[in-house]
Design an enzyme around this catalytic site. Structure first.
Site, PDB file in Angstrom:
ATOM      1  N   LYS A   1      -6.147   3.894   8.791  1.00  0.00           N
ATOM      2  CA  LYS A   1      -5.266   4.884   8.171  1.00  0.00           C
ATOM      3  C   LYS A   1      -5.853   6.291   8.300  1.00  0.00           C
ATOM      4  O   LYS A   1      -5.111   7.266   8.461  1.00  0.00           O
ATOM      5  CB  LYS A   1      -5.039   4.517   6.707  1.00  0.00           C
ATOM      6  CG  LYS A   1      -4.216   3.243   6.535  1.00  0.00           C
ATOM      7  CD  LYS A   1      -4.139   2.799   5.087  1.00  0.00           C
ATOM      8  CE  LYS A   1      -3.332   1.516   4.967  1.00  0.00           C
ATOM      9  NZ  LYS A   1      -3.241   1.039   3.564  1.00  0.00           N
TER      10      LYS A   1
ATOM     11  N   SER B   1       0.795  -1.233   0.000  1.00  0.00           N
ATOM     12  CA  SER B   1       0.000   0.000   0.000  1.00  0.00           C
ATOM     13  C   SER B   1       0.826   1.281   0.000  1.00  0.00           C
ATOM     14  O   SER B   1       0.259   2.366   0.008  1.00  0.00           O
ATOM     15  CB  SER B   1      -0.941   0.013   1.215  1.00  0.00           C
ATOM     16  OG  SER B   1      -0.225  -0.016   2.424  1.00  0.00           O
TER      17      SER B   1
END
Length: 322
Positions: free
Chosen positions: A263, A220
């Site tokens: 996140k 990611s």
């Protein structure tokens, strides 16, 4: 039924137990500091343990003071008042009760804009996510002048050119592959954005992910790595209020990732207000509670060109939400 509903929705009022001095208190700021810097994990078990630790120390101090008062220990009024002031737990004296914070600041860089080659990514952790900086530095290759014409072959020409990539930061196999893909994408995009820029040809690159003692893996950080490499190659600093996450394909497509909730929490803790997310993760963002989305400007990106415009403040008004 209405009375029962009111009881369930009314916040409980917390009061001092009998015989507890009114000077004993734990401020709201101290609780918030405990949550942010000592007990980030899901659930409240560790938070409860920390509060128990504080209350035990406070109870001991109160008992000692009461015993001294009963024994008639001579103390002037200033000493008594100073002792009672120590019974109030606030942000500034929380360390005295629970020690130094377990977590440090999410921001390694406070400068705006960030130094060239530095970008904040976002990582999934069990502690609610964390900021993941990508740092890139370049080493200029000095051209070697070889007077021996017999050695002027392709190997010598290749040795005079850069383009190598070194990676550090205890990265896993998946993340190491991401660095190679990011390096290729960055070189291709630089040739498109600045055709005369030969930075990648004349420099070796070193990409590092700080906190090397912590293992890291996953795809990611691809868009973050590309942005870091392009920022250094183009001499362009990235905005300090931007964070990003997303896997990158070899053709520059931004692919979806997991952990959007965690996140987003990490971004909010770090004071970020602009996010670049994969377009396929828009549904995950829409499912987040309003308190996580409030005040956030989010850009959902199909292709790396969209990330580039946001990171380097060349943004248009498409593909974003406020």
């Amino acid at each position: 039924a209405a009375e029962e509903s009111e009881k369930m929705t009314t916040k409980p009022s917390y009061q001092h137990a009998p015989n507890v001095p009114s000077e004993v208190e734990i401020s709201e700021g101290a609780i918030e500091k405990l949550v942010r810097w000592y007990a980030r994990e899901a659930g409240v078990r560790n938070l409860a343990k920390l509060i128990d630790k504080i209350t035990r120390k406070l109870a001991f101090q109160v008992v000692v003071a009461q015993e001294q008062e009963q024994e008639g220990t001579n103390q002037d009024s200033s000493t008594v008042n100073e002792t009672k002031n120590n019974w109030s737990v606030a942000e500034d004296n929380l360390d005295d009760f629970v020690g130094k914070p377990l977590f440090t600041s999410d921001r390694l860089y406070d400068k705006d804009p960030l130094p060239n080659g530095i970008v904040m990514g976002l990582a999934y952790t069990s502690m609610g996510g964390s900021a993941l900086y990508i740092e890139t530095q370049a080493i200029h290759r000095v051209k070697v002048n070889n007077n021996n014409n017999n050695n002027n072959n392709d190997d010598d020409k290749k040795s005079n050119r850069g383009g190598n990539l070194q990676v550090t930061g205890q990265l896993g196999d998946v993340m190491k592959e991401s660095t190679k893909i990011a390096h290729t994408v960055a070189r291709a995009r630089l040739a498109s954005y600045e055709p005369t820029n030969d930075f990648f040809e004349t420099h070796d690159m070193h990409l590092h992910v700080p906190e090397g003692a912590t293992p890291k893996d996953g795809p990611s950080a691809g868009v973050t790595m590309v942005t870091s490499l392009l920022g250094l190659a183009g001499g362009q600093p990235v905005r300090s209020d931007v964070a990003m996450t997303g896997e990158i394909s070899l053709t520059g497509k931004v692919l979806p990732v997991g952990g959007i909730r965690e996140k987003s929490m990490a971004a909010r803790r770090a004071g970020i207000n602009v996010l670049c997310l994969p377009h396929a993760n828009e549904k995950d963002w829409d499912e987040l509670p309003d308190y996580l989305k409030e005040g956030m400007e989010v850009h959902f990106c199909h292709d790396y060109d969209q990330v580039y415009r946001v990171a380097f403040n060349q943004n248009d008004e498409r593909d974003h939400k406020k």
